[in-house]
Design an enzyme around this catalytic site. Structure first.
Site, PDB file in Angstrom:
ATOM      1  N   LYS A  45      12.667 -39.768  61.232  1.00  0.00           N
ATOM      2  CA  LYS A  45      13.027 -41.112  61.722  1.00  0.00           C
ATOM      3  C   LYS A  45      12.878 -42.231  60.680  1.00  0.00           C
ATOM      4  CE  LYS A  45      14.549 -40.689  64.930  1.00  0.00           C
ATOM      5  NZ  LYS A  45      15.853 -39.977  65.034  1.00  0.00           N
ATOM      6  N   HIS A 107      12.439 -32.361  56.207  1.00  0.00           N
ATOM      7  CA  HIS A 107      11.326 -33.224  56.623  1.00  0.00           C
ATOM      8  C   HIS A 107       9.992 -32.622  56.178  1.00  0.00           C
ATOM      9  CE1 HIS A 107      13.824 -35.860  58.906  1.00  0.00           C
ATOM     10  NE2 HIS A 107      14.033 -35.064  59.924  1.00  0.00           N
ATOM     11  N   SER A 137      10.456 -45.414  66.539  1.00  0.00           N
ATOM     12  CA  SER A 137      11.693 -44.630  66.489  1.00  0.00           C
ATOM     13  C   SER A 137      11.418 -43.172  66.874  1.00  0.00           C
ATOM     14  CB  SER A 137      12.283 -44.719  65.078  1.00  0.00           C
ATOM     15  OG  SER A 137      13.511 -44.051  65.016  1.00  0.00           O
TER      16      SER A 137
HETATM   17  P1  A3P Z   1      15.800 -46.564  65.261  1.00  0.00           P
HETATM   18  O1  A3P Z   1      15.346 -45.546  66.244  1.00  0.00           O
HETATM   19  O2  A3P Z   1      14.705 -47.541  64.910  1.00  0.00           O
HETATM   20  O3  A3P Z   1      17.048 -47.265  65.655  1.00  0.00           O
HETATM   21  P2  A3P Z   1      16.546 -40.397  61.006  1.00  0.00           P
HETATM   22  O4  A3P Z   1      17.954 -40.319  60.581  1.00  0.00           O
HETATM   23  O5  A3P Z   1      15.570 -40.147  59.897  1.00  0.00           O
HETATM   24  O6  A3P Z   1      16.295 -39.576  62.213  1.00  0.00           O
HETATM   25  O7  A3P Z   1      16.240 -41.920  61.392  1.00  0.00           O
HETATM   26  C1  A3P Z   1      16.829 -42.491  62.526  1.00  0.00           C
HETATM   27  C2  A3P Z   1      16.588 -43.970  62.472  1.00  0.00           C
HETATM   28  O8  A3P Z   1      17.419 -44.549  61.453  1.00  0.00           O
HETATM   29  C3  A3P Z   1      16.975 -44.642  63.787  1.00  0.00           C
HETATM   30  O9  A3P Z   1      16.124 -45.794  63.881  1.00  0.00           O
HETATM   31  C4  A3P Z   1      18.415 -45.024  63.489  1.00  0.00           C
HETATM   32  O10 A3P Z   1      18.946 -46.010  64.339  1.00  0.00           O
HETATM   33  C5  A3P Z   1      18.260 -45.519  62.057  1.00  0.00           C
HETATM   34  N1  A3P Z   1      19.541 -45.590  61.361  1.00  0.00           N
HETATM   35  C6  A3P Z   1      20.471 -44.634  61.234  1.00  0.00           C
HETATM   36  N2  A3P Z   1      21.548 -45.107  60.584  1.00  0.00           N
HETATM   37  C7  A3P Z   1      21.281 -46.399  60.279  1.00  0.00           C
HETATM   38  C8  A3P Z   1      22.011 -47.445  59.621  1.00  0.00           C
HETATM   39  N3  A3P Z   1      23.226 -47.252  59.172  1.00  0.00           N
HETATM   40  N4  A3P Z   1      21.419 -48.648  59.501  1.00  0.00           N
HETATM   41  C9  A3P Z   1      20.177 -48.876  59.980  1.00  0.00           C
HETATM   42  N5  A3P Z   1      19.441 -47.932  60.619  1.00  0.00           N
HETATM   43  C10 A3P Z   1      19.992 -46.702  60.768  1.00  0.00           C
END
Ligand code: A3P
Length: 297
Positions: A45, A107, A137
């Site tokens: 996340k 991860h 998140s």
């Molecule tokens: P949130 O839950 O705070 O919205 P991962 O890809 O490591 O699983 O992380 C997911 C997090 O990155 C989520 O955060 C998601 O919304 C955010 N995320 C993914 N793409 C993004 C983007 N283009 N800009 C900002 N945040 C992004």
């Protein structure tokens, strides 16, 4: 299809894990990295999907644009340690990946990474996110993703986060272990989610200089705009809407994409307790790293 029961956490060489990331251990440890592989490493996340999307566009956006519209991102960038039958394992997907370079996501805490990545001197991009937003998140993700352990309520989840009893272990150990790795592995680019939110274009420039890429100004602009939250949220190949075990009625994968959303979830008491606990963590006493984390912009 009948839903599998939620997995339970267990201690695996000192790190909390679930079977979906340990059942392929021997194949994982013997994985043969290639010198041009690029490993995208994160604590869950922290912005994995975002950086994977950017790298995929940088390398393949021009040469194979059909790729982006026909294949989900999680197939273009395999999740190395994943083993979720009947799906192919992450190592199988990576072995079959036709692209060069191969973009591979993990991860794993640094000590679990297959040694061939270090032997082959692969480039690694690590993304870290401030602990409070990362925890929020992660909580929403565990609520909506049936392949994660039961999250419990927010307060107990937050306590588990502080204790490091999360899938892939302690956030504190993870961000520090990878930070320390820069001392022995120079091809490691350590980035912060908050910097990406603040100025995506500048972070893409830094990524390009690390990777030795020089996209044209138009190409860079296309990638910067294309990878903004609202655009990625609409992209079915990147927003995980094709993934059956994620319940978007509970929370979408592309949830908010903000810095500081923790303020909508932490009570004043939780925030204080979290900050006090943070200061007691031995590994959070390294100011060169701790000062880089921002909980607001
Ligand atoms: P949130 O839950 O705070 O919205 P991962 O890809 O490591 O699983 O992380 C997911 C997090 O990155 C989520 O955060 C998601 O919304 C955010 N995320 C993914 N793409 C993004 C983007 N283009 N800009 C900002 N945040 C992004």
């Amino acid at each position: 299809m009948e839903e599998p029961p939620r997995p339970t956490l267990f201690d695996f060489h000192g790190v909390s894990m679930i079977k979906y990331f340990t059942d392929n251990w021997d194949n994982l440890q013997n994985f043969k990295a290639r010198p041009d592989d690029i490993l995208i490493a994160t604590y869950p996340k922290a912005g994995t999907t975002w950086v994977s999307y950017i790298l995929d566009l940088l390398y393949f956006g021009q040469t194979s644009p059909q790729h982006q519209t026909s294949k989900p991102l999680h197939e273009r960038v395999p999740f190395l340690e994943s083993i979720m039958p009947p799906h192919p394992t992450g190592t199988e997907l990576a072995d079959k990946l036709p692209t060069s370079p191969r973009l591979i996501k993990t991860h794993l805490p640094v000590q679990f990474v297959p040694k061939s990545f270090w032997e082959q001197n692969c480039r690694v991009v690590y993304v870290a996110r401030n602990a409070k937003d990362n925890a929020v998140s992660f909580y929403h993700f565990d609520c909506m993703n049936k392949l994660q352990p039961e999250p419990g309520d927010w307060d107990s989840f937050l306590n588990r986060f502080m204790e490091g009893k999360m899938v892939f272990g302690s956030w504190y150990d993870h961000v520090n272990g990878w930070w320390e790795k820069q001392q022995t592995h120079s091809k490691l680019h350590y980035m912060f989610y908050e910097d990406l939110v603040e100025d995506t274009g500048a972070q893409i420039d830094r990524l390009c200089s690390f990777l030795g890429l020089s996209p044209s100004a138009e190409e860079k602009e296309r990638i910067t705009t294309g990878s903004q939250f609202d655009n990625m949220k609409k992209d079915k190949m990147a927003n995980y809407s094709t993934f059956p075990l994620m319940d978007f009625t509970v929370s979408p994968f592309m949830r908010k994409g903000k810095v500081g959303d923790w303020k909508n979830h932490f009570t004043e008491a939780q925030s204080q307790h979290f900050d006090e606990d943070y200061k007691t963590k031995k590994m959070m006493k390294n100011p060169t790293l701790t000062l880089r984390f921002r909980t607001e912009l």
